[in-house]
Design an enzyme around this catalytic site. Structure first.
Site, PDB file in Angstrom:
ATOM      1  CE  LYS A  53      -3.730  -2.562   2.168  1.00  0.00           C
ATOM      2  NZ  LYS A  53      -4.449  -2.986   3.385  1.00  0.00           N
ATOM      3  CD  GLN A  97      -3.324  -4.752   6.512  1.00  0.00           C
ATOM      4  OE1 GLN A  97      -3.550  -3.685   5.938  1.00  0.00           O
ATOM      5  NE2 GLN A  97      -3.600  -5.918   5.951  1.00  0.00           N
ATOM      6  CG  ASP A 120      -9.595  -0.640   5.201  1.00  0.00           C
ATOM      7  OD1 ASP A 120      -9.287  -1.068   4.080  1.00  0.00           O
ATOM      8  OD2 ASP A 120      -8.896  -0.813   6.216  1.00  0.00           O
TER       9      ASP A 120
HETATM   10  N1  GUN Z   1      -6.379  -7.243   6.104  1.00  0.00           N
HETATM   11  C1  GUN Z   1      -6.618  -7.928   4.951  1.00  0.00           C
HETATM   12  N2  GUN Z   1      -7.239  -7.149   4.045  1.00  0.00           N
HETATM   13  C2  GUN Z   1      -7.414  -5.936   4.625  1.00  0.00           C
HETATM   14  C3  GUN Z   1      -7.988  -4.708   4.181  1.00  0.00           C
HETATM   15  O1  GUN Z   1      -8.499  -4.567   3.069  1.00  0.00           O
HETATM   16  N3  GUN Z   1      -7.952  -3.688   5.077  1.00  0.00           N
HETATM   17  C4  GUN Z   1      -7.419  -3.825   6.321  1.00  0.00           C
HETATM   18  N4  GUN Z   1      -7.451  -2.768   7.131  1.00  0.00           N
HETATM   19  N5  GUN Z   1      -6.889  -4.952   6.761  1.00  0.00           N
HETATM   20  C5  GUN Z   1      -6.880  -5.997   5.910  1.00  0.00           C
END
Ligand code: GUN
Length: 294
Positions: A53, A97, A120
């Site tokens: 990211k 995350q 998100d």
């Molecule tokens: N863990 C796995 N996929 C995601 C996501 O799209 N966002 C977040 N915050 N954690 C994740």
């Protein structure tokens, strides 16, 4: 033989469009979009995702901040971090995350995030707004699937769509989005799950099948009809001694068999996966432009 839906190329095209938009914003004297990511602990997969990211932010010209904490951070301290991010004007959007260590409630953390910064799309306010068809941040995987259907001009109106798996972050929102009165949407959606009696009899009649249950190679050739559009959301690490890293990534679809019959199919890797980062960047751009919540 199915046409491959190339998520990697589509994601790159979207990232390039976002990069172009950032250049315009900067040229016009606007603010550089800023995404922050909170990472707790040292889970390998989470580190990989978060690094991806941050790298993507650099690619499109966003500012990014990575906030790392030890896995024993008290829940109250993490909630204070969230409060700070909510109040920091330069940060347009941020993510925490998941998964979080066991002593921290993900629900509590998610509910503390300001919906306006919840890129998100996990906060109940964003989920509720999505269900009502109001402007909202839509979470990365469902949004990525919508974008793939759109870019490949897949006809969805009046189509029978079977979704396998009812998770909060994929199956359930997907069922909602595809039944909305818009494009992509206007499908007749059937949401299958572990208590569904005969998934095969349903999937065999579907024009669009979305496999999101997390069981490698669950969807076999005999479970789809000729010409179906098949979207594979699964990514399971299966031990494989022939691979340098010791595992192979497997989707929920038995690719070779299903590709023989389908009209379009997403591969694993290189299908839905790469789209999730493009979705997050898109949501962050929207956040910086105050396009969802004005
Ligand atoms: N863990 C796995 N996929 C995601 C996501 O799209 N966002 C977040 N915050 N954690 C994740």
């Amino acid at each position: 033989m199915a046409e491959i839906i190339d998520g990697k190329a589509t994601s790159l095209a979207i990232k390039d469009e976002i990069a172009e938009k950032v250049k315009q914003i900067v040229n016009d004297g606007g603010k550089v979009p800023h995404l922050a990511a909170v990472l707790v602990g040292d889970d390998g997969a989470s580190q990989t995702y978060v690094n991806g990211k941050v790298k993507a932010c650099e690619y499109v010209g966003f500012k990014s901040s990575l906030l790392k904490f030890d896995s024993d951070i008290p829940e109250e301290d993490l909630l204070e971090v969230v409060d700070k991010l909510n109040n920091e004007d330069d940060i347009d959007g941020y993510i925490v995350q998941l998964p979080l260590p066991k002593h921290i409630s993900p629900q509590k953390v998610i509910e503390r995030i300001k919906p306006e910064k919840d890129v998100d799309g996990f906060h109940p306010v964003n989920v509720g707004r999505m269900v009502l068809g109001l402007p909202a941040y839509i979470s990365a995987t469902p949004f990525g699937i919508l974008k793939l259907l759109e870019r490949y001009k897949i006809d969805t109106e009046g189509k029978e769509c079977v979704i396998i798996g009812r998770s909060d972050i994929v199956g359930t929102p997907m069922s909602n989005l595809l039944s909305r009165k818009t494009y992509p949407g206007n499908c007749t959606v059937t949401l299958c799950h572990s208590r569904t009696k005969d998934i095969k009899s349903l999937s065999r009649n579907a024009d669009i099948v979305i496999a999101a249950l997390g069981m490698p190679e669950f969807l076999t050739g005999d479970m789809v009809k000729d010409g179906a559009v098949v979207i594979d959301v699964g990514v399971t690490r299966v031990p494989d001694a022939t691979k340098k890293r010791g595992y192979a990534l497997k989707g929920d679809v038995k690719f070779d068999e299903v590709a023989e019959k389908a009209s379009y199919i997403t591969p694993v890797p290189g299908g839905v996966g790469p789209m999730t980062i493009a979705s997050l960047l898109y949501n962050t751009l929207m956040a910086s432009q105050k396009a969802i919540y004005s």
